[in-house]
Design a protein around this motif. Structure first.
Motif, PDB file in Angstrom:
ATOM      1  N   ASP A 113       8.575 -21.078  41.343  1.00 49.76           N
ATOM      2  CA  ASP A 113       8.795 -21.344  42.798  1.00 49.76           C
ATOM      3  C   ASP A 113       7.939 -22.180  43.600  1.00 49.76           C
ATOM      4  O   ASP A 113       8.049 -22.225  44.636  1.00 49.76           O
ATOM      5  CB  ASP A 113       9.461 -20.094  43.617  1.00 49.76           C
ATOM      6  N   SER A 146      12.350 -26.735  35.836  1.00 47.99           N
ATOM      7  CA  SER A 146      12.514 -25.490  36.186  1.00 47.99           C
ATOM      8  C   SER A 146      12.835 -24.543  35.155  1.00 47.99           C
ATOM      9  O   SER A 146      13.588 -24.886  34.257  1.00 47.99           O
ATOM     10  CB  SER A 146      13.269 -25.300  37.412  1.00 47.99           C
ATOM     11  N   GLU A 148      15.428 -20.930  34.753  1.00 44.84           N
ATOM     12  CA  GLU A 148      16.858 -20.912  34.873  1.00 44.84           C
ATOM     13  C   GLU A 148      17.001 -20.062  36.306  1.00 44.84           C
ATOM     14  O   GLU A 148      18.259 -19.957  36.736  1.00 44.84           O
ATOM     15  CB  GLU A 148      17.508 -20.174  33.791  1.00 44.84           C
ATOM     16  N   GLY A 150      17.349 -19.057  40.113  1.00 46.35           N
ATOM     17  CA  GLY A 150      17.853 -19.817  41.211  1.00 46.35           C
ATOM     18  C   GLY A 150      19.090 -20.710  41.040  1.00 46.35           C
ATOM     19  O   GLY A 150      19.652 -20.668  39.713  1.00 46.35           O
ATOM     20  N   ASN A 152      21.580 -24.075  40.455  1.00 43.89           N
ATOM     21  CA  ASN A 152      21.540 -25.482  39.815  1.00 43.89           C
ATOM     22  C   ASN A 152      20.902 -26.358  40.941  1.00 43.89           C
ATOM     23  O   ASN A 152      20.059 -26.984  40.566  1.00 43.89           O
ATOM     24  CB  ASN A 152      22.769 -25.814  39.322  1.00 43.89           C
ATOM     25  N   TYR A 154      19.533 -25.875  43.882  1.00 43.77           N
ATOM     26  CA  TYR A 154      17.975 -25.515  44.285  1.00 43.77           C
ATOM     27  C   TYR A 154      16.859 -25.805  42.966  1.00 43.77           C
ATOM     28  O   TYR A 154      15.878 -26.477  43.497  1.00 43.77           O
ATOM     29  CB  TYR A 154      17.747 -24.015  44.375  1.00 43.77           C
ATOM     30  N   ASN A 155      17.415 -25.624  41.888  1.00 41.56           N
ATOM     31  CA  ASN A 155      16.337 -26.005  40.812  1.00 41.56           C
ATOM     32  C   ASN A 155      16.253 -27.605  40.575  1.00 41.56           C
ATOM     33  O   ASN A 155      15.177 -28.238  40.033  1.00 41.56           O
ATOM     34  CB  ASN A 155      16.708 -25.477  39.521  1.00 41.56           C
ATOM     35  N   GLY A 186      15.966 -30.040  36.551  1.00 39.55           N
ATOM     36  CA  GLY A 186      16.089 -28.718  36.924  1.00 39.55           C
ATOM     37  C   GLY A 186      15.906 -27.838  35.806  1.00 39.55           C
ATOM     38  O   GLY A 186      15.161 -27.875  34.972  1.00 39.55           O
ATOM     39  N   GLU A 187      16.989 -27.005  35.771  1.00 45.54           N
ATOM     40  CA  GLU A 187      17.180 -25.913  34.732  1.00 45.54           C
ATOM     41  C   GLU A 187      17.900 -26.505  33.517  1.00 45.54           C
ATOM     42  O   GLU A 187      18.088 -25.615  32.572  1.00 45.54           O
ATOM     43  CB  GLU A 187      17.742 -24.619  35.334  1.00 45.54           C
ATOM     44  N   TYR A 200       9.901 -18.802  30.576  1.00 44.07           N
ATOM     45  CA  TYR A 200      10.182 -19.574  31.838  1.00 44.07           C
ATOM     46  C   TYR A 200       8.820 -20.161  32.201  1.00 44.07           C
ATOM     47  O   TYR A 200       8.804 -21.264  32.892  1.00 44.07           O
ATOM     48  CB  TYR A 200      10.379 -18.317  32.799  1.00 44.07           C
ATOM     49  N   ARG A 204       8.886 -24.269  33.440  1.00 45.16           N
ATOM     50  CA  ARG A 204       8.425 -24.811  34.708  1.00 45.16           C
ATOM     51  C   ARG A 204       7.377 -25.822  34.340  1.00 45.16           C
ATOM     52  O   ARG A 204       6.166 -25.797  34.479  1.00 45.16           O
ATOM     53  CB  ARG A 204       7.944 -23.580  35.453  1.00 45.16           C
TER      54      ARG A 204
END
Length: 211
Positions: A113, A146, A148, A150, A152, A154-155, A186-187, A200, A204
């Motif tokens: 984040d 990013s 996964e 959160g 879509n 937001y990422n 994003g993700e 994760y 990121r």
């Protein structure tokens, strides 16, 4: 006639509400407060993610992570031999060291984040800047990613902030901004598909691709 119109409107509103709710129900992460540089204010940025071999020093990268032009041809050359185009088929060791970067460039990583560039990434960014400055005719795309967790949307925004902050860091290191552009995935393009912290942490990421 009025009754039919009313029934149609109610049905349309019900269907619209269903899709809006189902589209937002995937995950639920509350966005943090954001500082002026686009970074989250919810914690520090100096996390040190391990790569294969430990640490981020070039000396600790596996041999296949230290790429040169003799292995893959010109670093600026896009072709089937460029491992960037088939990074998913590479070994986990390679992916941890190189992400989806072009030869001669290495990824940087972010805390959960967070969009600010941590001090543990400084050495890698200096090396990347030196490499780019040694190739003044090359252009690079800076790709924000990013994990996964959160939504879509937001990422995608988080990946964009990571890419923009990284671009600004490279500008401060003397890389011409006209030679850089940013994009966020994003993700949507995870390099590791596990649902654990190791996966994760390596998703990121910001990658650097020569164009």
């Amino acid at each position: 006639m009025k009754r039919k119109i009313l029934t149609t409107l109610v049905l349309a509103c019900t269907i619209t509400s269903f899709f809006l709710v189902s589209g937002c129900s995937k995950k639920n992460v509350v966005p943090p407060d954001v500082g002026g540089d686009g970074s989250s204010m919810s914690g520090g940025n100096d996390i040190n993610y391990p790569l294969a071999g430990g640490g981020f020093s070039e000396d600790n990268l596996p041999a296949e992570g230290r790429l040169d032009d003799s292995t893959y041809g010109s670093a600026g050359q896009s072709g089937l031999n460029d491992p960037r185009h088939n990074a998913d088929q590479q070994s986990d060791e390679y992916k941890r060291a190189n992400g989806r970067c072009s030869p001669g460039l290495f990824p940087i990583y972010f805390e959960f984040d967070q969009a600010g560039v941590g001090s543990s990434m400084t050495e890698i960014l200096i090396k990347n800047a030196d490499f780019l400055n040694s190739m003044p005719n090359s252009h690079v795309v800076i790709e924000g990613n990013s994990d996964e967790r959160g939504t879509n949307e937001y990422n995608l925004a988080l990946g964009e902030r990571r890419a923009i902050n990284t671009q600004q860091y490279l500008i401060n290191l003397g890389v011409d901004p006209a030679r850089m552009r940013t994009v966020s995935f994003g993700e949507e393009r995870p390099l590791f598909h596990g649902q654990d912290e190791d996966s994760y942490s390596h998703n990121r990421r910001v990658d650097f691709g020569l164009e």
